[in-house]
Design a protein around this motif. Sequence first.
Motif, PDB file in Angstrom:
ATOM      1  N   ILE A 163       0.887  -1.048  -0.189  1.00 15.48           N
ATOM      2  CA  ILE A 163      -0.208   0.188  -0.313  1.00 15.48           C
ATOM      3  C   ILE A 163       0.895   1.442  -0.068  1.00 15.48           C
ATOM      4  O   ILE A 163       2.169   1.238   0.263  1.00 15.48           O
ATOM      5  CB  ILE A 163      -1.006   0.051   1.085  1.00 15.48           C
ATOM      6  N   VAL A 164       0.502   2.162  -0.418  1.00 13.51           N
ATOM      7  CA  VAL A 164       1.071   3.666  -0.593  1.00 13.51           C
ATOM      8  C   VAL A 164       0.154   4.538   0.007  1.00 13.51           C
ATOM      9  O   VAL A 164      -1.047   4.683  -0.223  1.00 13.51           O
ATOM     10  CB  VAL A 164       1.372   3.857  -1.965  1.00 13.51           C
ATOM     11  N   VAL A 165       0.643   5.399   1.146  1.00 18.81           N
ATOM     12  CA  VAL A 165      -0.074   6.283   1.747  1.00 18.81           C
ATOM     13  C   VAL A 165       0.305   7.653   1.680  1.00 18.81           C
ATOM     14  O   VAL A 165       1.773   7.936   1.724  1.00 18.81           O
ATOM     15  CB  VAL A 165      -0.159   5.973   3.331  1.00 18.81           C
ATOM     16  N   GLN A 166      -0.340   8.578   1.177  1.00 16.99           N
ATOM     17  CA  GLN A 166      -0.054  10.139   0.930  1.00 16.99           C
ATOM     18  C   GLN A 166       0.175  10.674   2.179  1.00 16.99           C
ATOM     19  O   GLN A 166      -0.694  10.803   3.319  1.00 16.99           O
ATOM     20  CB  GLN A 166      -0.825  10.685   0.299  1.00 16.99           C
ATOM     21  N   LEU A 167       1.306  11.421   2.631  1.00 13.27           N
ATOM     22  CA  LEU A 167       1.504  12.110   3.770  1.00 13.27           C
ATOM     23  C   LEU A 167       1.407  13.746   3.363  1.00 13.27           C
ATOM     24  O   LEU A 167       2.404  14.081   2.473  1.00 13.27           O
ATOM     25  CB  LEU A 167       3.199  11.881   4.245  1.00 13.27           C
ATOM     26  N   GLY A 168       0.783  14.223   4.050  1.00 15.37           N
ATOM     27  CA  GLY A 168       0.527  15.875   3.600  1.00 15.37           C
ATOM     28  C   GLY A 168      -0.496  15.831   2.442  1.00 15.37           C
ATOM     29  O   GLY A 168      -0.924  14.974   2.087  1.00 15.37           O
ATOM     30  N   ASP A 169      -0.521  16.830   1.869  1.00 15.60           N
ATOM     31  CA  ASP A 169      -1.522  17.487   0.930  1.00 15.60           C
ATOM     32  C   ASP A 169      -0.966  17.429  -0.647  1.00 15.60           C
ATOM     33  O   ASP A 169      -1.541  17.818  -1.469  1.00 15.60           O
ATOM     34  CB  ASP A 169      -2.132  18.811   1.067  1.00 15.60           C
ATOM     35  N   ASP A 170       0.343  17.605  -0.607  1.00 16.85           N
ATOM     36  CA  ASP A 170       0.790  17.708  -2.033  1.00 16.85           C
ATOM     37  C   ASP A 170       1.344  16.577  -2.805  1.00 16.85           C
ATOM     38  O   ASP A 170       1.909  16.567  -3.882  1.00 16.85           O
ATOM     39  CB  ASP A 170       1.872  18.848  -1.940  1.00 16.85           C
ATOM     40  N   LYS A 171       1.209  15.245  -2.209  1.00 16.14           N
ATOM     41  CA  LYS A 171       1.588  14.080  -2.811  1.00 16.14           C
ATOM     42  C   LYS A 171       3.092  13.587  -3.161  1.00 16.14           C
ATOM     43  O   LYS A 171       3.411  12.739  -3.498  1.00 16.14           O
ATOM     44  CB  LYS A 171       0.746  13.912  -4.173  1.00 16.14           C
ATOM     45  N   SER A 172       3.918  14.598  -2.460  1.00 17.72           N
ATOM     46  CA  SER A 172       5.248  14.650  -2.783  1.00 17.72           C
ATOM     47  C   SER A 172       6.071  13.568  -1.575  1.00 17.72           C
ATOM     48  O   SER A 172       6.962  13.298  -1.958  1.00 17.72           O
ATOM     49  CB  SER A 172       5.968  16.101  -2.756  1.00 17.72           C
ATOM     50  N   ARG A 173       5.204  13.414  -0.640  1.00 15.85           N
ATOM     51  CA  ARG A 173       5.870  12.409   0.409  1.00 15.85           C
ATOM     52  C   ARG A 173       4.738  11.406   0.663  1.00 15.85           C
ATOM     53  O   ARG A 173       3.764  11.648   1.000  1.00 15.85           O
ATOM     54  CB  ARG A 173       5.772  13.414   1.647  1.00 15.85           C
TER      55      ARG A 173
END
Length: 660
Positions: A163-173
């Motif tokens: 799975i891949v979880v987005q950290l923050g709102d900009d999808k860069s982390r």
Amino acid sequence: MARTTQMRLIELMVLKQDIDRVIEFLGRRGTFQFQNDMLASAGTDKSDAVSMDAEVFQHLQQLRAYLNIEDEVSISDAVLPVSDDYATADSLVASVNELKNNEVAQTEALKRVDEAYHEAAAFANLKMPYEELEHLSFLTLRIGKIDPAVLDELKFAIGDRGIVVQLGDDKSRILAASSKKGRFSLDAELKKYGFVGMEVPKGFKGIPDDALDTLQQKRLAAEKALDEVVNERHNFALTHKTELMRLLGTFSLGMQVNDVKSRLQSTHMVYRLTGWVPVFDSKQLMKDLDQLTEGRIAVREYQPSEVPAVIAGHEKVPVQLTHGKLVGAFERMIFSYGAPVYGMIDPTPFVALFFTILFGIMFGDFGQGLVFLIAGILMAKNVIKVGGWNKFAPVFISIGVSSSIMGLLTGEFFSNETLLEPFAEFVTGLFGTPRAPILKMMPSSDPQSIARMFMFFGFSIGVGFIINSIGLIINICNQFSMNRLGQALFGKSGICGACFFWYVVAFAVRVAAFHHTPAPYDWIIIGVTLFGAAFWEPLARLVEGKRPVFEEGIGSAVIGGIVDLIEVVSGYLSNSVSFMRVGAFALSHAVLGYIINTMTHLVGGVGGIVVLIIGNAVVILLEGMIVAIQVIRLQYYEFFSKFFNETGREFKPFKFEYSA
């Protein structure tokens, strides 16, 4: 008949102190063409002045681009740069460079603060030590950065393996997780998509809210500082736009003047310029140059026949065609084929007339012709702008008028054949029984319709006969002007070829229309003229006094004559038959109009109106383009081929042109 504009060669000996003003004067006047690419053959070393002006101009262009100012420079009112202009340009460059450096610094500062904020926000909700998550025996975790554009592709590639979880709102982390067993597959996919891992401090549990607030405040402050710099740049552009445009024009002019000067023939004190000038401007130009330099200039004028390079055949006198706006709009058709030879008959008026007539015959519709006419008027008034096509506005006006006139004769108005019936009945009623249309183009089963169609094809060939004949007359006159007696008398396009063509046509008309019986003198005249047209080379050498008459032997001359004989007969036949396409396109235009009109009535109502509009639009655009191509083809291959035996050199005077 009108001939190409007479030219004179002007030689100028200019003192060093006056050369800049003289070059500027010639460039602004736009009637002086340097002799035989004189500038290109002279020295090409750039002077310091050229390099300096070019360097300043380049810096100013970079400033203009940075300040986002449209490149709307005109050099018509520009003057050569002086020392104050260099100082002003340096000051402007320094100010903009300072502004640019400040903007770069503020942009970098915002980038750093924004990066820190997003990294902090990405871990704000991590409430237990990361190392505890990492030591889970059944789970592999990876935290890092990735290009947001490939995030969705990464998720698809990993699929059910993790799975891949987005950290923050900009999808860069992101935080990526998989089983321990699938960690190698996970790492491979992450590497493929440019994943960069991040080190998380030991015992790290998240970011305090007050730290996030502080970073957010710094971020907003950095954005405000950058906005202030951007506004300063915008205000600077508004304040200095006029001055920047003036400097660009000034240094563009100076760069061109110095470039020309650096490539002129010169001594320590004197520069030499030679160039061609139209005869109508030569006297006034010499007078103006004398006044400009206060008499410090030596000027000599030569006729083309006095120029050694022209006499030896090493240089062609440049050709300028002088016309009004209407005929002048057709000049590019001439030069696209080739420039006429200097001193020869100017074919442009004939091209304008033939193009207009042929287009009208092949594209006869009153309504569609009005579209071309109105478009031409709007282009002439610059109400509509179509790139460089506005200069051809008179062409559109001409073909609009001719198409409209032909449409009145054929009774077509946007493919409708009934609206113009009252006009046709009024006109025909003046000469007898009223009928509509005046000229019926649409074929039918009526025997008279077939006869009319063949008559129209005969009319088309008759038009071609006139055009071919004028081409022959132009060639004969040109050959006499160049003292080429042999080519004027003999050859396919000489007097013998023309007489053969004219007599055969007259002979065919006599036999077909008046049922005359061929007489022996007919065959004698045809044979003699055909012999003169086919065996023109030895005959031309004979009358011009060139020896030997048979340059490559009698056998070679006989074989060449037989080949030329076949070419003369087949050439004139094809030249005449080729004009049947005029009638064919006129007929096809009528058929297309009939189809559109029929479909309009079949559909009816609003749908019928749509069919009518679309059909006429397609005809105007596509068939109009095809007809124009066919008319140009007829002129190139049937008309120009009669007299364009060699090409000249187009007159392209030296002018200042601003280029970014």
